[in-house]
Design an enzyme around this catalytic site. Structure first.
Site, PDB file in Angstrom:
ATOM      1  N   ASN A 214     -14.048 -30.107 -36.251  1.00  0.00           N
ATOM      2  CA  ASN A 214     -15.194 -29.730 -35.432  1.00  0.00           C
ATOM      3  C   ASN A 214     -14.790 -28.556 -34.568  1.00  0.00           C
ATOM      4  O   ASN A 214     -13.632 -28.457 -34.179  1.00  0.00           O
ATOM      5  CB  ASN A 214     -15.583 -30.889 -34.510  1.00  0.00           C
ATOM      6  N   ASP A 283     -16.961 -37.090 -37.548  1.00  0.00           N
ATOM      7  CA  ASP A 283     -17.601 -38.372 -37.855  1.00  0.00           C
ATOM      8  C   ASP A 283     -17.145 -38.944 -39.206  1.00  0.00           C
ATOM      9  O   ASP A 283     -17.206 -40.138 -39.433  1.00  0.00           O
ATOM     10  CB  ASP A 283     -19.126 -38.205 -37.862  1.00  0.00           C
ATOM     11  N   LYS A 342     -27.987 -41.610 -27.055  1.00  0.00           N
ATOM     12  CA  LYS A 342     -26.558 -41.848 -27.315  1.00  0.00           C
ATOM     13  C   LYS A 342     -25.936 -42.711 -26.216  1.00  0.00           C
ATOM     14  O   LYS A 342     -25.117 -43.575 -26.469  1.00  0.00           O
ATOM     15  CB  LYS A 342     -25.855 -40.491 -27.334  1.00  0.00           C
TER      16      LYS A 342
END
Ligand code: CTP
Length: 406
Positions: A214, A283, A342
């Protein structure tokens, strides 16, 4: 910019400059302290004026520079008392061997040495001298005595010296000094708290030379670690691959993959009072990374299959006795709505939301803090300042929680 609150509102320091070549770094130090919201007032010895002019320091600090015990600009004629009374600390940078010796013996034969003797605030000293002078038993005796007297020493460092020699005695760089002074002045609102945090990206291998990751510089996480240390917390930082130096005083565990990050967090989670997940955790990971480099073939498309990584923050927050959990939500749109969703899904007390395209790699950040009380927006500011505000907010939430009657 948000200023650090001191004795009289904004933090104010008196910067004393003594006569050494490193006096040139004092000019930069004034700027770097200013960047951190600290107001600087300068006093120079006569010898310091041989290296750098009061006019330079006045222009940089925006305040008159004092050099003389008998300066008529102080109404009661006592600059040696008045100049330190509204200050949160006196910093001597550079401090020569001679000036250190004077402080140890309580000599007061000029404005700066008298200010040090008459002060009612902490004294911070940044020595700068030739390596032989530093290593001389007299200087070492003096430095040990200064420490016993409760004076804080910053440095010196080792390296190339102006005299052409190499060794111990170089003054710390302006940025390092400003960071240490700023931390010193910070209220210890997280004293006794153990903070565990993740920062940076994770790197998930595809083969021996490739991987997916990322985009994350780690700057926000490292700024938070520094702010937490400055607030008196004991910090363990589990860091993915970044090109940043470990913040001073932080216990750091360097990892590559999400699985490694998870293992490191599991090791420390039980002891943590606070957990902050700043890392941009991948993820998914490649289900079967190849041991050797995948060779290019023109004929067939390459297909990789992925499996999900553990949700580290989710795991910490769902422990039987979880620490106070804080998450970061980097979104590219619908910021508040996604971040709040979230926060609820991961069951964390505080979610910090920022726009990914604004924050990644930048030195500034603009964030919203989402907690049970609602959404609090912080103005765009350097990440170090944002970090301090986040730490203050967390400390506030924790103390409110502790005060809630059962
Ligand atoms: N996080 C984590 N472990 C993961 C994924 C995320 O600990 N495997 C943490 C991050 O450190 C951050 C928070 O969860 O504090 C939110 O991360 P984000 O990637 O935005 O959330 P996701 O749950 O992955 O949601 P999505 O990718 O759908 O936006």
């Amino acid at each position: 910019m948000t200023d650090i609150q001191g004795k009289t509102g904004r933090k104010k320091v008196l910067l004393g400059i003594t006569g050494g070549v490193a006096a040139y770094k004092a000019a930069e130090l004034v700027r770097r302290l200013g960047d951190r919201g600290i107001e600087v007032h300068v006093v120079m010895t006569e010898a310091a004026c041989g290296f750098i002019t009061p006019a330079t320091l006045q222009a940089l600090s925006g305040h008159p520079v004092y050099t003389d015990m008998w300066d008529g600009r102080i109404a009661n004629g006592m600059p040696h008392i008045e100049l330190s009374r509204d200050k949160d600390a006196i910093i001597i940078a550079p401090a020569t061997a001679d000036f250190i010796a004077k402080c140890v013996h309580g000599l007061a034969d000029d404005l700066l040495s008298t200010l040090c003797l008459a002060r009612d605030c902490p004294l911070i000293v940044a020595p700068a001298m030739n390596r032989q002078m530093w290593e001389h038993p007299a200087t070492q005796r003096n430095v040990a005595q200064l420490r016993r007297d409760g004076v804080t020493l910053l440095g010196p460092d080792s390296g190339d010296q102006a005299c052409g020699e190499t060794g111990m005695g170089r003054m710390l760089e302006a940025d390092e000094l400003a960071e240490a002074v700023s931390a010193f002045l910070e209220p210890k609102i997280l004293a006794g708290k153990r903070l565990l945090m993740t920062a940076g990206p994770t790197f998930e291998p595809i083969d021996a030379v490739r991987g997916i990751t990322n985009r994350s510089s780690g700057k926000m996480g490292y700024a938070l670690a520094r702010a937490a240390i400055a607030a008196g917390a004991e910090v363990t930082l589990v860091s993915g691959p970044v090109s940043l130096a470990a913040p001073a005083g932080v216990r750091i565990e360097r990892v590559q993959t999400a699985a490694e990050m998870f293992e490191a967090v599991k090791k420390h989670a039980a002891k943590a009072d606070i957990f902050i997940g700043v890392a941009a955790v991948a993820d998914y990971r490649v289900s079967k990374p190849r041991q050797h480099k995948i060779k290019k073939t023109d004929e067939s498309a390459l297909t990789l299959s992925f499996v999900p990584n553990p949700d580290i923050l989710g795991w910490v927050a769902s422990r039987p006795k979880p620490p106070f959990c804080v998450g970061f939500a980097a979104e590219s749109r619908n910021l508040d709505a996604y971040a709040d969703e979230k926060r609820r899904r991961k069951n964390v007390k505080l979610m910090i939301a920022n726009l990914a395209q604004d924050a990644i790699g930048a030195d500034d950040n603009e964030v919203s803090l989402l907690d049970d009380a609602g959404t609090h927006r912080l103005p765009r500011a350097p990440k170090d300042i944002v970090a301090r505000q986040i730490i203050t907010h967390i400390a506030g939430l924790i103390s409110r929680k502790t005060r809630t009657p059962r």
